[in-house]
Design a protein around this motif. Structure first.
Motif, PDB file in Angstrom:
ATOM      1  N   SER A   1      75.954   6.442  47.670  1.00  0.00           N
ATOM      2  CA  SER A   1      76.627   6.708  48.934  1.00  0.00           C
ATOM      3  C   SER A   1      75.989   5.901  50.063  1.00  0.00           C
ATOM      4  CB  SER A   1      76.552   8.191  49.265  1.00  0.00           C
ATOM      5  OG  SER A   1      77.090   8.444  50.553  1.00  0.00           O
ATOM      6  N   ALA A   2      76.825   5.475  50.994  1.00  0.00           N
ATOM      7  CA  ALA A   2      76.330   4.782  52.189  1.00  0.00           C
ATOM      8  C   ALA A   2      76.150   5.762  53.343  1.00  0.00           C
ATOM      9  CB  ALA A   2      77.298   3.675  52.587  1.00  0.00           C
ATOM     10  N   LEU A   3      76.402   7.026  53.090  1.00  0.00           N
ATOM     11  CA  LEU A   3      76.312   8.043  54.129  1.00  0.00           C
ATOM     12  C   LEU A   3      74.958   8.743  54.071  1.00  0.00           C
ATOM     13  CD1 LEU A   3      79.853   9.644  53.763  1.00  0.00           C
ATOM     14  CD2 LEU A   3      79.113   7.896  55.388  1.00  0.00           C
TER      15      LEU A   3
ATOM     16  N   THR B   1      74.093  -1.331  41.738  1.00  0.00           N
ATOM     17  CA  THR B   1      73.521  -1.451  43.070  1.00  0.00           C
ATOM     18  C   THR B   1      74.647  -1.589  44.082  1.00  0.00           C
ATOM     19  OG1 THR B   1      73.309  -3.859  42.844  1.00  0.00           O
ATOM     20  CG2 THR B   1      71.382  -2.527  42.267  1.00  0.00           C
ATOM     21  N   ARG B   2      74.292  -1.333  45.309  1.00  0.00           N
ATOM     22  CA  ARG B   2      75.277  -1.453  46.386  1.00  0.00           C
ATOM     23  C   ARG B   2      74.538  -1.944  47.616  1.00  0.00           C
ATOM     24  NH1 ARG B   2      79.027   3.551  48.779  1.00  0.00           N
ATOM     25  NH2 ARG B   2      80.039   2.341  50.453  1.00  0.00           N
TER      26      ARG B   2
ATOM     27  N   PHE C   1      68.866  -9.459  50.513  1.00  0.00           N
ATOM     28  CA  PHE C   1      68.029  -8.347  50.070  1.00  0.00           C
ATOM     29  C   PHE C   1      68.336  -8.026  48.605  1.00  0.00           C
ATOM     30  CE2 PHE C   1      67.706  -6.135  54.518  1.00  0.00           C
ATOM     31  CZ  PHE C   1      67.217  -7.320  55.045  1.00  0.00           C
ATOM     32  N   THR C   2      67.320  -7.565  47.892  1.00  0.00           N
ATOM     33  CA  THR C   2      67.493  -7.126  46.515  1.00  0.00           C
ATOM     34  C   THR C   2      66.790  -5.795  46.323  1.00  0.00           C
ATOM     35  OG1 THR C   2      67.558  -9.414  45.711  1.00  0.00           O
ATOM     36  CG2 THR C   2      67.148  -7.685  44.093  1.00  0.00           C
ATOM     37  N   ILE C   3      67.527  -4.826  45.792  1.00  0.00           N
ATOM     38  CA  ILE C   3      66.938  -3.527  45.501  1.00  0.00           C
ATOM     39  C   ILE C   3      66.697  -3.446  43.995  1.00  0.00           C
ATOM     40  CG2 ILE C   3      69.188  -2.373  45.270  1.00  0.00           C
ATOM     41  CD1 ILE C   3      67.865   0.118  46.535  1.00  0.00           C
TER      42      ILE C   3
ATOM     43  N   VAL D   1      71.441   0.313  53.946  1.00  0.00           N
ATOM     44  CA  VAL D   1      71.077  -1.066  53.639  1.00  0.00           C
ATOM     45  C   VAL D   1      71.397  -1.402  52.184  1.00  0.00           C
ATOM     46  CG1 VAL D   1      69.190  -2.733  53.516  1.00  0.00           C
ATOM     47  CG2 VAL D   1      69.246  -1.049  55.370  1.00  0.00           C
ATOM     48  N   ALA D   2      70.905  -0.563  51.258  1.00  0.00           N
ATOM     49  CA  ALA D   2      71.112  -0.830  49.837  1.00  0.00           C
ATOM     50  C   ALA D   2      70.854   0.450  49.054  1.00  0.00           C
ATOM     51  CB  ALA D   2      70.184  -1.944  49.355  1.00  0.00           C
ATOM     52  N   GLY D   3      71.432   0.520  47.858  1.00  0.00           N
ATOM     53  CA  GLY D   3      71.206   1.669  47.007  1.00  0.00           C
ATOM     54  C   GLY D   3      71.207   1.256  45.548  1.00  0.00           C
ATOM     55  N   ILE D   4      70.595   2.112  44.718  1.00  0.00           N
ATOM     56  CA  ILE D   4      70.494   1.816  43.288  1.00  0.00           C
ATOM     57  C   ILE D   4      70.574   3.121  42.513  1.00  0.00           C
ATOM     58  CG2 ILE D   4      67.952   1.913  43.317  1.00  0.00           C
ATOM     59  CD1 ILE D   4      68.037  -0.462  41.281  1.00  0.00           C
TER      60      ILE D   4
END
Length: 124
Positions: free
Chosen positions: A105-107, A58-59, A68-70, A48-51
């Protein structure tokens, strides 16, 4: 060992907002990159999201962009995912995960530690 504890899930109507939180139990664990993932029944877990550790990068997944906001507060060892304009298709168990690598990573396999998840249900 890092323990991650999610909270803040619940039931919300479509179009509503919700903020979920992820607290790391061990001091210094804020040095990790943190990602939020979700898994709906019968579907694979998806990013969903990363930081990053410093919060400088962020991603987001395409489904989360613009809604959405992380963010993170390292002093509180907490990462937040603020969700707006929620849709029924956002219904899922939301997990946070910590990765010792610097890149986002999205993995799911890249992440070293996982929480138990918090349920988000969006009614139509």
């Amino acid at each position: 060992q890092v323990q991650l504890i999610e909270s803040g899930g619940g039931l919300v109507q479509a179009g509503g907002s919700l903020r979920v939180s992820c607290v790391a139990s061990r001091r210094g664990s804020s040095s990790y990159t943190v990602g939020w993932f979700r898994q709906a029944p019968g579907k694979e877990r998806e990013f969903v999201a990363g930081i990053t550790y410093f919060g400088d990068r962020t991603r987001y997944a395409d489904s989360a962009k613009g809604r959405f906001t992380i963010s993170r507060d390292n002093a509180k060892s907490t990462v937040y995912l603020e969700m707006h304009s929620l849709k029924p298709e956002d219904t899922a168990l939301y997990y946070c995960a910590a990765d010792r690598n610097l890149a986002i990573s999205a993995l799911a396999g890249s992440y070293d530690y996982w929480g138990q998840g918090t349920q988000v249900t969006v009614s139509s």
